[in-house]
Scaffold this motif. Structure first.
Motif, PDB file in Angstrom:
ATOM      1  N   UNK A 260       0.829  -1.208   0.000  1.00  0.00           N
ATOM      2  CA  UNK A 260       0.000   0.000   0.000  1.00  0.00           C
ATOM      3  C   UNK A 260       0.862   1.257   0.000  1.00  0.00           C
ATOM      4  N   UNK A 261       2.101   1.155   0.522  1.00  0.00           N
ATOM      5  CA  UNK A 261       2.968   2.328   0.649  1.00  0.00           C
ATOM      6  C   UNK A 261       4.258   2.226  -0.153  1.00  0.00           C
ATOM      7  N   UNK A 262       4.621   1.020  -0.645  1.00  0.00           N
ATOM      8  CA  UNK A 262       5.907   0.829  -1.296  1.00  0.00           C
ATOM      9  C   UNK A 262       5.725   0.253  -2.693  1.00  0.00           C
TER      10      UNK A 262
ATOM     11  N   UNK B 195      11.543   6.966  -7.087  1.00  0.00           N
ATOM     12  CA  UNK B 195      10.783   7.879  -7.945  1.00  0.00           C
ATOM     13  C   UNK B 195       9.379   7.343  -8.203  1.00  0.00           C
ATOM     14  N   UNK B 196       9.249   6.030  -8.501  1.00  0.00           N
ATOM     15  CA  UNK B 196       7.937   5.420  -8.753  1.00  0.00           C
ATOM     16  C   UNK B 196       7.061   5.523  -7.509  1.00  0.00           C
ATOM     17  N   UNK B 197       7.642   5.284  -6.324  1.00  0.00           N
ATOM     18  CA  UNK B 197       6.865   5.397  -5.080  1.00  0.00           C
ATOM     19  C   UNK B 197       6.342   6.828  -4.906  1.00  0.00           C
ATOM     20  N   UNK B 198       7.218   7.807  -5.116  1.00  0.00           N
ATOM     21  CA  UNK B 198       6.819   9.208  -4.922  1.00  0.00           C
ATOM     22  C   UNK B 198       5.691   9.595  -5.876  1.00  0.00           C
ATOM     23  N   UNK B 199       5.846   9.229  -7.186  1.00  0.00           N
ATOM     24  CA  UNK B 199       4.810   9.572  -8.154  1.00  0.00           C
ATOM     25  C   UNK B 199       3.524   8.798  -7.876  1.00  0.00           C
TER      26      UNK B 199
ATOM     27  N   UNK C  83      -2.585   8.780  -6.224  1.00  0.00           N
ATOM     28  CA  UNK C  83      -3.540   7.762  -5.769  1.00  0.00           C
ATOM     29  C   UNK C  83      -4.961   8.072  -6.227  1.00  0.00           C
ATOM     30  N   UNK C  84      -5.310   9.353  -6.377  1.00  0.00           N
ATOM     31  CA  UNK C  84      -6.663   9.721  -6.785  1.00  0.00           C
ATOM     32  C   UNK C  84      -6.777   9.928  -8.292  1.00  0.00           C
ATOM     33  N   UNK C  85      -5.730   9.588  -9.058  1.00  0.00           N
ATOM     34  CA  UNK C  85      -5.750   9.792 -10.507  1.00  0.00           C
ATOM     35  C   UNK C  85      -6.558   8.677 -11.183  1.00  0.00           C
ATOM     36  N   UNK C  86      -6.987   8.923 -12.441  1.00  0.00           N
ATOM     37  CA  UNK C  86      -7.852   7.943 -13.111  1.00  0.00           C
ATOM     38  C   UNK C  86      -7.129   6.698 -13.588  1.00  0.00           C
TER      39      UNK C  86
ATOM     40  N   UNK D 147       7.067  -1.573  -9.614  1.00  0.00           N
ATOM     41  CA  UNK D 147       5.668  -1.176  -9.776  1.00  0.00           C
ATOM     42  C   UNK D 147       5.052  -0.797  -8.447  1.00  0.00           C
ATOM     43  N   UNK D 148       4.249   0.295  -8.462  1.00  0.00           N
ATOM     44  CA  UNK D 148       3.468   0.719  -7.298  1.00  0.00           C
ATOM     45  C   UNK D 148       1.999   0.604  -7.683  1.00  0.00           C
ATOM     46  N   UNK D 149       1.281  -0.379  -7.093  1.00  0.00           N
ATOM     47  CA  UNK D 149      -0.115  -0.652  -7.419  1.00  0.00           C
ATOM     48  C   UNK D 149      -0.809  -1.104  -6.142  1.00  0.00           C
TER      49      UNK D 149
END
Length: 807
Positions: free
Chosen positions: A113-115, A140-144, A149-152, A167-169
């Motif tokens: 959820x955070x990493x 960088x992927x974690x920060x973006x 999180x609220x993007x489509x 991957x951050x999902x």
């Protein structure tokens, strides 16, 4: 003379009945045809509007994902280009080899959820350089990802050239652990070597790890000309289907989303998107009728078309060159109307036949009316009204007013949905054809002329318009409306949507009132400060100039929305002034006391030479102390006057390139940086131009570097400074980042770091005026802004400066 009555021929009632029946049948067929045409027209217009609305939603999602992927690529390329960047952790500390030969994130230390998770396929050789850039990619992927999180879109990822992924999902936290043995992304649409360094969209493909169909916005990563992989975001097919749920209000409704190559990207047609199925619209046999309808719509530039008893609509997604097609059957709608008229015709035939029988057998009772026939006729009319109401229900559920009217001075309404009653207090029927009043009558008199002028000028220019105005509610209240619309199928009628924005306007008024109250508090506080400043003015004329500067600085702080920090500034200044003033007061008391002692001794002839010399020495030391204190006050006054930055017209201004200027500024500190073992890395994008004063940029960077040397590395034997700058086309701005890994800034003053006298070394020789000066230069000279963006993961201080691009 007798009158002879001739009997009425027996066949006359039958002939009359058949004539009436023929006339009734003729007019019923005509009315049926008109009603069907009207209902079908409204269905077509509503369906086209729905399809256009859904296409606009999909386009917004695709644009957002594409822009975010491009920004992610720029940021990651900048980070990877810094060869000596030190990641907060090492790759080995968060990953481990798995039995299948792959390298994956340590599950015991991982929080999806955070990493961001890491997966590297079998055979990847982890060199120190590759481990470093994978860790940079992970951060960088974690920060973006956390910021989006609220993007489509669903996720944020980076694929390296070996077929691995970072991957951050949050919705798929076990993603990297689901990969099957021997899996790799090499050869996939997400990882194309030597692709053009611009964002592209993949076709609809299935990711085998989460087993989901998706579209992906992908941007290749190049570092110093070498391809290092790709970054991107995914939009799942399911989320696109969710966008099209509005279409399911009609039975057997279907849609197809095509890309710019006429390949099917998404659809809700059963069996169309099965694996290994043909996705080309021009060769897919299952949707051959769609292809014919699509070609006709495209060639005639129409938004809808009736083809083979189905209604097809076409909407475009301009940013991608995609097409959104929908289809629904018209037969259910026409069947309902035709069945109602068939029932009416059947009843008419039965009634006429019964009437013929009755007239033939009982001609004497010809005057009696057929009440049952009239009742059936009314019931049939009611049935038709109910059917029409069902088709208007969908529009009535929309909270805004949907209308169609004539383009005249009265805005004569032809159609209004039920939302008009909530917004105006009047029934929709009151406005139709100006039955009770015209819509123009409820527009606020002061706005009527403006509304007519704005709409007519916009229609003449583009065929569409937007206008904000007031209407008078039935209860007498004023309501604010925003109206968007345009020409319909001709230039005699217009149609659009009217939305009630009264609550928004009231909130705006409350905000203005709140600001007025805040201004009164500011005025009261300013009066108190002026009173205190008047007392300090009596101490020295030099301090008067300083207090005037304080007033100017206070005004600038108010305009920069720093009102809540004024108390902190005054306390800091008082702290700086009180000490030397206290010293002066003490010295004056000492001199006065010593002079009284000497005068007393002289009057009584008791003065000794030793006492005189001792007294004069004390007076001399007190005068020297006063002189030092006054010099300190004058120095503070000069520094505080320097805090104010004005737009000096004598300075030379113009457009200049940022990269060579930054290099010259950094070279001034080469000797000092080398002596203190501090490395400065500069990455300023070539060709970036600013408009303004070169001296202002020189002073900004000089003060930032001096702060790092004086405060950040005061207790360090070595250090590192990074200076990055690039042009953000979307924001039309230059983003400059200055960061060091020194001692950082104390959390207690982070929020007030740009306020005068905010310093963590206030009692150790630090005045706390440097960053306030930098803030005023950026605001006044460039109309830009500076922000402190320090995180717990990165030591030191980080400032992000946003400056408008040269026009």
């Amino acid at each position: 003379m007798s009158i002879k009555y001739r009997p009425t021929p027996w066949f006359l009632p039958a002939v009359s009945a058949f004539l009436v029946l023929a006339i009734l049948l003729y007019f019923s067929v005509r009315e049926q045809s008109k009603l069907i045409d009207k209902e079908l027209y409204e269905i077509k217009e509503q369906r086209a509007w729905q399809a256009s609305f859904i296409a606009e939603q999909i386009e917004q999602r695709l644009r957002s994902a594409s822009a975010s992927s491009n920004r992610l690529a720029k940021t990651l390329q900048t980070q990877l280009a810094q060869h000596k960047h030190n990641a907060a952790q090492s790759l080995a500390s968060i990953t481990q080899p798995y039995p299948d030969g792959s390298v994956r994130t340590r599950k015991s230390l991982f929080n999806g959820v955070q990493q961001a998770g890491v997966y590297l396929p079998v055979g990847v050789s982890l060199t120190p350089e590759k481990s470093r850039y994978l860790m940079v990619a992970k951060e960088t992927v974690e920060a973006f990802g956390q910021g989006a999180l609220s993007s489509p879109f669903s996720d944020t990822w980076f694929m390296n050239e070996d077929g691995g992924i970072v991957i951050y999902w949050p919705q798929e936290p076990d993603f990297v652990f689901k990969a099957q043995q021997g899996f790799s992304y090499l050869g996939s649409q997400w990882l194309i070597p030597d692709a053009s360094p611009t964002t592209y969209w993949t076709p609809l493909i299935k990711d085998p790890i989460p087993d989901l169909w998706m579209l992906s916005a992908v941007t290749p990563i190049y570092v110093e000309g070498a391809w290092r992989g790709s970054v991107g975001h995914d939009i799942t097919l399911q989320s696109l289907l969710d966008n099209a749920k509005l279409l399911k209000g009609e039975q057997q409704s279907e849609f197809i989303l095509l890309n710019d190559k006429n390949y099917i990207v998404a659809s809700d047609i059963d069996g169309l998107l099965e694996e290994n199925s043909d996705r080309n619209l021009e060769t897919q046999l299952m949707v051959s009728d769609w292809l014919e309808a699509y070609r006709r719509l495209w060639s005639h530039s129409e938004s809808y078309l009736v083809h083979k008893q189905r209604l097809y609509t076409l909407s475009t997604i301009d940013s991608q060159g995609w097409v959104f097609l929908t289809s629904m059957p018209l037969q259910p709608a026409t069947d309902k109307i035709e069945s109602a008229f068939t029932a009416l015709q059947t009843m008419a035939f039965i009634s006429i036949a019964a009437e013929v029988t009755i007239l033939t057998l009982l001609f004497a009772y010809f005057h009696r009316r057929n009440k049952a026939y009239v009742k059936h006729l009314k019931d049939a009319s009611q049935s038709l009204s109910e059917e029409k109401l069902r088709y208007e229900t969908l529009v009535d559920k929309i909270p805004s007013i949907v209308y169609r009217c004539k383009n005249d001075k009265y805005w004569t309404m032809l159609y209004l949905n039920g939302a008009v009653e909530f917004a105006t207090g009047y029934q929709a029927e009151d406005f139709i054809n100006n039955k009770s009043l015209a819509f123009a009558d409820i527009i606020y008199p002061d706005d009527q002329g403006m509304v007519w002028q704005v709409i007519q000028e916009a229609l003449a220019a583009s065929g569409r318009f937007k206008v904000v105005y007031r209407v008078i509610h039935q209860n007498g209240q004023l309501r604010w409306m925003i109206e968007r619309g345009g020409y319909s199928d001709n230039q005699l009628h217009i149609e659009g949507v009217i939305t009630d924005i009264t609550e928004l306007k009231e909130a705006e008024q409350k905000l203005k009132l709140s600001n007025m109250t805040l201004d009164e508090k500011v005025a009261l506080k300013t009066a108190e400060l002026q009173s205190a400043n008047q007392e300090l003015t009596e101490k020295t004329d030099k301090l008067q100039d300083s207090l005037q500067t304080l007033k100017q600085t206070q005004h600038e702080l108010i305009e920069a929305e720093k009102m809540v920090s004024m108390t902190s500034m005054v306390v800091g200044m008082a702290h700086e002034i009180n000490t030397p003033l206290g010293n002066i007061t003490t010295a004056e008391t000492t001199i006065s006391s010593k002079v009284e002692q000497l005068l007393h001794a002289i009057e009584h002839d008791q003065l000794k030479k030793s006492e005189l010399l001792s007294g004069l020495e004390v007076i001399q030391l007190s005068l020297e102390s006063n002189d030092a204190s006054l010099k300190k006050l004058l120095s503070l006054s000069e520094r505080f006057q320097g805090l104010h930055y004005s737009h000096d017209v004598k300075l030379e201004r113009g457009s200049f390139q940022l990269a060579p200027l930054s290099q010259k500024i950094v070279e001034k500190f080469a000797a000092t940086l080398g002596r203190k073992n501090i490395q400065l890395d500069m990455n300023v994008e070539e060709g970036v131009c600013l408009t303004g004063s070169i001296e202002a940029i020189d002073e900004i960077l000089t003060k930032l570097i001096e702060n790092s040397l004086k405060h950040g590395f005061s207790s360090h034997d070595s250090g590192h400074i990074w200076l990055d700058a690039y042009a953000d086309i979307d924001l039309q701005s230059i983003i400059m980042t200055y960061r060091d890994n020194g001692s950082g800034i104390a959390p207690s003053i982070e929020e007030n770091i740009f306020i005068p006298f905010a310093s963590q070394t206030l009692n150790q020789g630090g005045g706390g005026l440097g960053l306030s000066r930098v803030y005023n230069i950026i605001k006044t000279e460039f109309d830009g802004k500076i922000e402190l963006q320090t995180t717990a993961e990165q030591p030191g201080a980080c400032f992000v400066i946003t400056l408008p691009l040269a026009q």
